[in-house]
Design a protein around this motif. Structure first.
Motif, PDB file in Angstrom:
ATOM      1  N   SER A 209      21.742 116.804  44.089  1.00 52.13           N
ATOM      2  CA  SER A 209      21.176 117.110  45.399  1.00 52.13           C
ATOM      3  C   SER A 209      20.658 118.545  45.389  1.00 52.13           C
ATOM      4  O   SER A 209      21.112 119.384  44.617  1.00 52.13           O
ATOM      5  CB  SER A 209      22.242 116.957  46.480  1.00 52.13           C
ATOM      6  N   PHE A 210      19.704 118.773  46.280  1.00 56.09           N
ATOM      7  CA  PHE A 210      19.101 120.100  46.355  1.00 56.09           C
ATOM      8  C   PHE A 210      20.158 121.173  46.596  1.00 56.09           C
ATOM      9  O   PHE A 210      20.139 122.244  45.993  1.00 56.09           O
ATOM     10  CB  PHE A 210      18.044 120.108  47.474  1.00 56.09           C
ATOM     11  N   ILE A 211      21.112 120.849  47.460  1.00 56.22           N
ATOM     12  CA  ILE A 211      22.127 121.858  47.808  1.00 56.22           C
ATOM     13  C   ILE A 211      22.975 122.261  46.596  1.00 56.22           C
ATOM     14  O   ILE A 211      23.308 123.424  46.418  1.00 56.22           O
ATOM     15  CB  ILE A 211      23.012 121.366  48.984  1.00 56.22           C
ATOM     16  N   ALA A 212      23.252 121.281  45.717  1.00 54.44           N
ATOM     17  CA  ALA A 212      24.054 121.589  44.532  1.00 54.44           C
ATOM     18  C   ALA A 212      23.265 122.469  43.568  1.00 54.44           C
ATOM     19  O   ALA A 212      23.793 123.434  43.010  1.00 54.44           O
ATOM     20  CB  ALA A 212      24.476 120.296  43.841  1.00 54.44           C
ATOM     21  N   ARG A 213      21.985 122.151  43.403  1.00 56.62           N
ATOM     22  CA  ARG A 213      21.158 122.926  42.485  1.00 56.62           C
ATOM     23  C   ARG A 213      20.997 124.352  42.983  1.00 56.62           C
ATOM     24  O   ARG A 213      21.094 125.313  42.240  1.00 56.62           O
ATOM     25  CB  ARG A 213      19.788 122.262  42.335  1.00 56.62           C
ATOM     26  N   LYS A 214      20.745 124.462  44.309  1.00 54.23           N
ATOM     27  CA  LYS A 214      20.516 125.774  44.893  1.00 54.23           C
ATOM     28  C   LYS A 214      21.789 126.619  44.790  1.00 54.23           C
ATOM     29  O   LYS A 214      21.733 127.803  44.470  1.00 54.23           O
ATOM     30  CB  LYS A 214      20.111 125.605  46.359  1.00 54.23           C
ATOM     31  N   THR A 215      22.917 125.991  45.044  1.00 52.03           N
ATOM     32  CA  THR A 215      24.181 126.729  45.004  1.00 52.03           C
ATOM     33  C   THR A 215      24.456 127.259  43.597  1.00 52.03           C
ATOM     34  O   THR A 215      24.820 128.415  43.421  1.00 52.03           O
ATOM     35  CB  THR A 215      25.336 125.826  45.477  1.00 52.03           C
TER      36      THR A 215
ATOM     37  N   LEU B 236      24.871 131.984  39.967  1.00 56.57           N
ATOM     38  CA  LEU B 236      24.542 132.683  38.725  1.00 56.57           C
ATOM     39  C   LEU B 236      23.836 133.997  39.019  1.00 56.57           C
ATOM     40  O   LEU B 236      24.106 135.031  38.401  1.00 56.57           O
ATOM     41  CB  LEU B 236      23.643 131.795  37.850  1.00 56.57           C
ATOM     42  N   GLU B 237      22.954 133.933  40.003  1.00 56.52           N
ATOM     43  CA  GLU B 237      22.177 135.111  40.354  1.00 56.52           C
ATOM     44  C   GLU B 237      23.072 136.243  40.886  1.00 56.52           C
ATOM     45  O   GLU B 237      22.956 137.383  40.464  1.00 56.52           O
ATOM     46  CB  GLU B 237      21.145 134.716  41.412  1.00 56.52           C
ATOM     47  N   ILE B 238      23.957 135.888  41.797  1.00 55.29           N
ATOM     48  CA  ILE B 238      24.840 136.908  42.379  1.00 55.29           C
ATOM     49  C   ILE B 238      25.708 137.536  41.294  1.00 55.29           C
ATOM     50  O   ILE B 238      25.858 138.753  41.211  1.00 55.29           O
ATOM     51  CB  ILE B 238      25.745 136.307  43.491  1.00 55.29           C
ATOM     52  N   ILE B 239      26.245 136.685  40.432  1.00 55.39           N
ATOM     53  CA  ILE B 239      27.151 137.197  39.413  1.00 55.39           C
ATOM     54  C   ILE B 239      26.417 138.095  38.417  1.00 55.39           C
ATOM     55  O   ILE B 239      26.893 139.172  38.067  1.00 55.39           O
ATOM     56  CB  ILE B 239      27.866 136.030  38.706  1.00 55.39           C
TER      57      ILE B 239
ATOM     58  N   GLU C 161      33.427 137.969  44.083  1.00 55.46           N
ATOM     59  CA  GLU C 161      33.916 137.702  45.426  1.00 55.46           C
ATOM     60  C   GLU C 161      32.770 137.206  46.314  1.00 55.46           C
ATOM     61  O   GLU C 161      32.902 136.249  47.060  1.00 55.46           O
ATOM     62  CB  GLU C 161      34.490 139.022  45.982  1.00 55.46           C
ATOM     63  N   LYS C 162      31.616 137.879  46.153  1.00 58.46           N
ATOM     64  CA  LYS C 162      30.460 137.508  46.960  1.00 58.46           C
ATOM     65  C   LYS C 162      29.984 136.093  46.598  1.00 58.46           C
ATOM     66  O   LYS C 162      29.663 135.289  47.473  1.00 58.46           O
ATOM     67  CB  LYS C 162      29.330 138.511  46.725  1.00 58.46           C
ATOM     68  N   ALA C 163      29.988 135.803  45.305  1.00 56.34           N
ATOM     69  CA  ALA C 163      29.559 134.472  44.855  1.00 56.34           C
ATOM     70  C   ALA C 163      30.515 133.426  45.412  1.00 56.34           C
ATOM     71  O   ALA C 163      30.109 132.363  45.885  1.00 56.34           O
ATOM     72  CB  ALA C 163      29.540 134.424  43.339  1.00 56.34           C
TER      73      ALA C 163
ATOM     74  N   TYR D  47      29.890 132.898  48.935  1.00 53.87           N
ATOM     75  CA  TYR D  47      28.655 132.127  49.112  1.00 53.87           C
ATOM     76  C   TYR D  47      28.971 130.631  49.033  1.00 53.87           C
ATOM     77  O   TYR D  47      28.563 129.842  49.883  1.00 53.87           O
ATOM     78  CB  TYR D  47      27.616 132.514  48.059  1.00 53.87           C
ATOM     79  N   VAL D  48      29.739 130.261  48.007  1.00 51.21           N
ATOM     80  CA  VAL D  48      30.083 128.848  47.843  1.00 51.21           C
ATOM     81  C   VAL D  48      30.956 128.365  49.001  1.00 51.21           C
ATOM     82  O   VAL D  48      30.762 127.278  49.540  1.00 51.21           O
ATOM     83  CB  VAL D  48      30.800 128.613  46.504  1.00 51.21           C
ATOM     84  N   LYS D  49      31.908 129.227  49.375  1.00 52.32           N
ATOM     85  CA  LYS D  49      32.783 128.840  50.498  1.00 52.32           C
ATOM     86  C   LYS D  49      31.974 128.611  51.760  1.00 52.32           C
ATOM     87  O   LYS D  49      32.262 127.716  52.552  1.00 52.32           O
ATOM     88  CB  LYS D  49      33.829 129.928  50.737  1.00 52.32           C
ATOM     89  N   ASP D  50      30.957 129.439  51.927  1.00 55.42           N
ATOM     90  CA  ASP D  50      30.055 129.278  53.068  1.00 55.42           C
ATOM     91  C   ASP D  50      29.350 127.930  53.034  1.00 55.42           C
ATOM     92  O   ASP D  50      29.259 127.236  54.037  1.00 55.42           O
ATOM     93  CB  ASP D  50      28.988 130.380  53.015  1.00 55.42           C
ATOM     94  N   VAL D  51      28.860 127.594  51.851  1.00 50.91           N
ATOM     95  CA  VAL D  51      28.165 126.314  51.701  1.00 50.91           C
ATOM     96  C   VAL D  51      29.131 125.180  52.028  1.00 50.91           C
ATOM     97  O   VAL D  51      28.808 124.243  52.768  1.00 50.91           O
ATOM     98  CB  VAL D  51      27.605 126.150  50.268  1.00 50.91           C
ATOM     99  N   ILE D  52      30.344 125.289  51.467  1.00 53.94           N
ATOM    100  CA  ILE D  52      31.343 124.238  51.688  1.00 53.94           C
ATOM    101  C   ILE D  52      31.697 124.154  53.178  1.00 53.94           C
ATOM    102  O   ILE D  52      31.785 123.059  53.749  1.00 53.94           O
ATOM    103  CB  ILE D  52      32.600 124.501  50.830  1.00 53.94           C
TER     104      ILE D  52
END
Length: 809
Positions: A660-666, A671-674, A681-683, A686-691
DNA sequence: GAGCATCGGGG
DNA sequence: GTGTACGATGCTC
């Protein structure tokens, strides 16, 4: 008698060797050369009396159904075969069909040990023996007649110069059909639109449904049958050198064939009035037209160019986005069907024309590569366009065999292939990365490692022996036995040829320094492609010059070189974290970039002549994740960021459309943040936000759609995956679903199996999705291994930010 | 880790 | 050889 200069575009055999080309002033010409006689070689048993044997067979003649097959000449020739000098008998016959018949007649004689070179097409041998290179200036001498299709000359051909043809007339085409794809049903689907795009702004779209806002380049005809007739007229009118399509061997031409058959229309597009010739080799079809070269550029791009493009898909959209920076118009095939039903024909025409424009532009871009490959290998562009890597190398070796006076081995039989397929050997050295996030990295690569090993250790089937020459490192055979192979130091055929290529390419690169020359660039690319494929060729089960010993010796030497280089790097003070086959990544520790360059200089001084360890790049940061499958040759999976902030993402499935688009984008964002900010922590947040958004049902349905295609007829499915279940629902609703139908679906909330919860996106209300599925089967798997590296675990991810104190259950 | 199934390109 | 025919990858046991 007349003599005329021309550029051969295509060659085949009928009545004699036929060359189709253009004269220097742009006229079409067909040259028929009957002066060439096909031949093959006999390797006689050692102890026989050659003279007696030649006498015995000189009058051999076979009659089959009133046709006589005869030997025209016998000649004893010194040749090299399998590293020995042999006296071979060259058997020249009266015509190509005699090769098979005479060969069968002779093969069982007690004096005959082996028969060679009977399985190479006559037109290929003609090009080699007469030293003719397609697409470059030749001359034909003989009697000329003029017909409305062009000139016809009967006589002989000579190569005049290396001057290449330049004014290629390219015509790209593309069709649209109404209905659904599927192998059998396909023929019932009408062609509703056909577009042509050529040089000088040549544009045509043919369709058979009237509409209002038609552009001037649109022709509305009365029926599909008329559309096909118009297609023929336009081709004959335009007279292209190259008629080009994208997957046209696999789709456009087969479809045209079926529809033309339905209306009893002849596809007689050949310069000699012949029909399009359809052939099928295994799964791969091709369509050939005499005198007009049909190129399916998808074939060349997806096989040969794929080696340097590294795309996730070779669809027209992806490829043109990559090469041209322009993609397809957004229309899927359901839209096309609907547009046709609604009468929005303009939409279809625009879409159709744009596709053929992309095909045209892609052809212009890649043609230099194709042309240089033709000049290097010396076979016609029709074949070059459809070559696999194995054939690429093989055709090149076949061409060069003559100058080395080497006999060409036969193609392996099915039995031999079956045996070869079973055997394996050890591949490249792979060092498992210690999963982690690293700072200040350098990546070092051996330049053309395998080719340079072939050359510096003279690795070839003909130099292979039991006891002398270059000794390979220890090789463990399948039986567990340890062996060493030896390669005679006297330079042999294949290593010489590869050495030639390497040196030739170095010269070209030297000239290219600080200069732009698209021809030389393409030539360098062609040489590189062949040279890099040489190792794989030794290991290819269908190869004439197959040698598992050679292939395994090459990888053994390579393992030794890379391991030595790694040792050297570590001794120097670097910390090597990952290696694969011909290169490695290391942490700089306290070393400077300058130190690295000095280290490389010193190491390269100690390597054999052609071998060189090169700097690939310096990287600010890199993440290496753990692999699923261990073992040698495992795929790379890591991401790096260089000093310019450019990301290099290898092996992550961020772009696959079955996620799904959301999985690819996440995944990409994490990777970008890290890499950019080094902020785990920010990454994580970010994932927690998506979840959390998923759980709060805030994610839009369009970001949750998963895409697959049906590969079989619906009723044939035994395993009912979610996409099959959705397809069944679609069918019940009256939607036509067949082979190739795209299925978009979303997993709805509710109870039961996933397949029962899968539904078409339109049936899912915003917020009506199964958040657990998306969290556990899409988001978590896409980032799990990245967070493993940062020592976070799956539970940390799933835990809600706000209620983390509540525990898991 | 072998053995089987799926999928690619096009619409 | 009028014969055959893909190759890579992912999933399952």
């Amino acid at each position: 008698m007349a003599k005329i200069g021309f550029y051969p575009l295509d060659i085949d055999e009928k009545e004699g060797i036929r060359l189709f080309g253009r004269t220097e002033d742009g006229k079409r010409i067909m040259v028929i050369d009957k002066s060439y006689k096909p031949y093959f070689y006999i390797i006689p048993e050692k102890e026989i009396n050659l003279e007696k044997f030649v006498n015995k067979i000189k009058d051999v003649e076979v009659e089959e159904q009133g046709i006589y097959y005869t030997i025209e000449d016998l000649e004893v020739i010194e040749k090299e075969y399998e590293s020995r000098n042999v006296k071979a008998i060259k058997v020249t016959v009266d015509k190509t069909s005699s090769i098979r018949v005479i060969k069968n007649e002779l093969k069982n004689l007690p004096e005959v040990k082996e028969i060679l070179e009977w399985d190479i097409q006559t037109y290929k041998k003609y090009l080699i023996d007469r030293e003719i290179t397609p697409l470059t200036l030749c001359s034909a001498e003989g009697t000329i007649t003029e017909a409305k299709e062009g000139l016809e000359l009967r006589g002989t051909v000579n190569q005049e110069s290396e001057k290449a043809y330049e004014k290629y007339k390219i015509l790209a085409f593309d069709i649209e059909i109404y209905g659904f794809l599927g192998d059998e049903e396909n023929s019932n689907n009408p062609i509703i639109s056909l577009a042509l795009y050529g040089s000088n702004d040549y544009k045509k779209v043919i369709t058979w449904k009237k509409f209002k806002d038609a552009d001037e380049n649109v022709e509305v005809v009365a029926s599909e049958a008329e559309l096909i007739e118009r297609f023929k007229e336009h081709i004959l009118g335009y007279q292209p050198d190259f008629l080009v399509g994208y997957y046209s061997d696999g789709f456009d031409f087969p479809q045209l064939k079926e529809r033309a058959r339905k209306y009893k229309i002849k596809l007689d597009l050949g310069a000699d009035g012949s029909n399009v010739n359809f052939s099928k080799k295994g799964r791969t079809k091709s369509s050939k037209i005499s005198g007009i070269v049909h190129l399916d550029i998808y074939k060349f791009i997806s096989t040969i160019m794929a080696g340097s493009l590294h795309l996730d898909s070779y669809s027209l959209d992806m490829v043109s986005n990559e090469i041209l920076g322009d993609g397809k118009l957004s229309m899927n095939f359901i839209d096309i069907n609907e547009a046709w039903e609604k009468g929005s024909i303009k939409e279809i025409c625009d879409y159709n024309l744009h596709d053929s424009k992309l095909t045209f532009q892609l052809t212009e871009k890649i043609l230099p590569n194709l042309v240089e490959m033709v000049k290097i290998i010396g076979i016609n562009i029709f074949d070059v366009c459809r070559l696999s890597y194995g054939q690429l190398v093989e055709n090149y070796l076949i061409r060069r065999a003559k100058e080395f006076n080497v006999l060409i081995p036969n193609k392996p039989s099915g039995d031999i292939i079956a045996v070869r397929r079973v055997h394996t050997y050890q591949g490249g050295f792979v060092m498992e990365p210690k999963p982690g996030l690293y700072e200040n990295l350098v990546v070092l690569d051996f330049m053309s490692l395998y080719p340079s090993i072939i050359v510096s250790k003279n690795i070839s089937p003909s130099s292979l022996n039991k006891s002398k020459g270059y000794k390979s490192p220890d090789i463990v055979e399948e039986s567990g036995r340890k062996v060493n192979y030896y390669f005679d130091k006297k330079e042999s055929f294949i290593p010489s040829v590869i050495k030639d290529i390497i040196l030739r390419r170095q010269r070209i690169k030297e000239i290219l320094k600080g200069k732009k020359d698209s021809v030389l660039k393409a030539r360098s690319y062609g040489l590189k492609t062949i040279m890099n494929a040489a190792y794989g060729y030794y290991a290819f089960f269908g190869a004439r010059w197959y040698s598992k010993e050679c292939a395994s010796a090459i990888t053994a030497f390579a393992r030794e070189y890379i391991q030595e280089a790694i040792k050297g790097a570590e001794k120097f003070g670097l910390n090597v974290i990952y290696a694969d086959t011909d290169g490695f990544a290391a942490v700089l520790n306290k070393k400077t970039e300058n130190d690295i360059l000095n280290f490389l200089d010193k190491l390269n001084d100690e390597l054999p002549g052609l071998m060189e360890l090169e700097l690939e790049d310096f990287y600010k940061r890199g993440i290496f994740v753990s692999k699923k499958g261990e073992g040698s040759g495992a795929k790379k999976k890591y991401a790096l960021i260089n000093k310019d902030g450019e990301l290099k993402i290898i092996g992550f499935e961020t772009v696959r459309r079955d996620w799904s688009f959301i999985a690819r984008k996440t995944q990409k964002k994490v990777l970008e943040i890290i890499l950019k900010e080094n902020d785990g922590e920010k990454a994580m947040n970010y994932v927690k936000d998506v979840i959390s958004k998923l759980r709060k049902k805030e994610v839009k349905i369009k970001d949750l759609i998963i895409f697959t295609q049906l590969r079989m007829k619906l009723e044939d499915y035994v395993q009912i995956g979610p996409h099959v279940s959705v397809a069944r629902k679609m069918q019940k609703k009256g939607v036509k679903v067949g082979v190739g139908s795209p299925i978009w679906f979303v997993i709805k909330s509710g109870k039961g199996m996933i397949r029962d919860k899968a539904d078409i996106p339109e049936n899912v209300k915003e917020g009506g999705y199964d958040e657990d599925y998306y969290v556990n089967n899409q988001i978590v798997p896409s980032v799990e291994r990245i967070f493993d590296v940062l020592k976070y675990n799956k539970e940390d991810l799933i835990k809600d930010k706000t209620q983390s104190s509540l525990g898991d259950f």
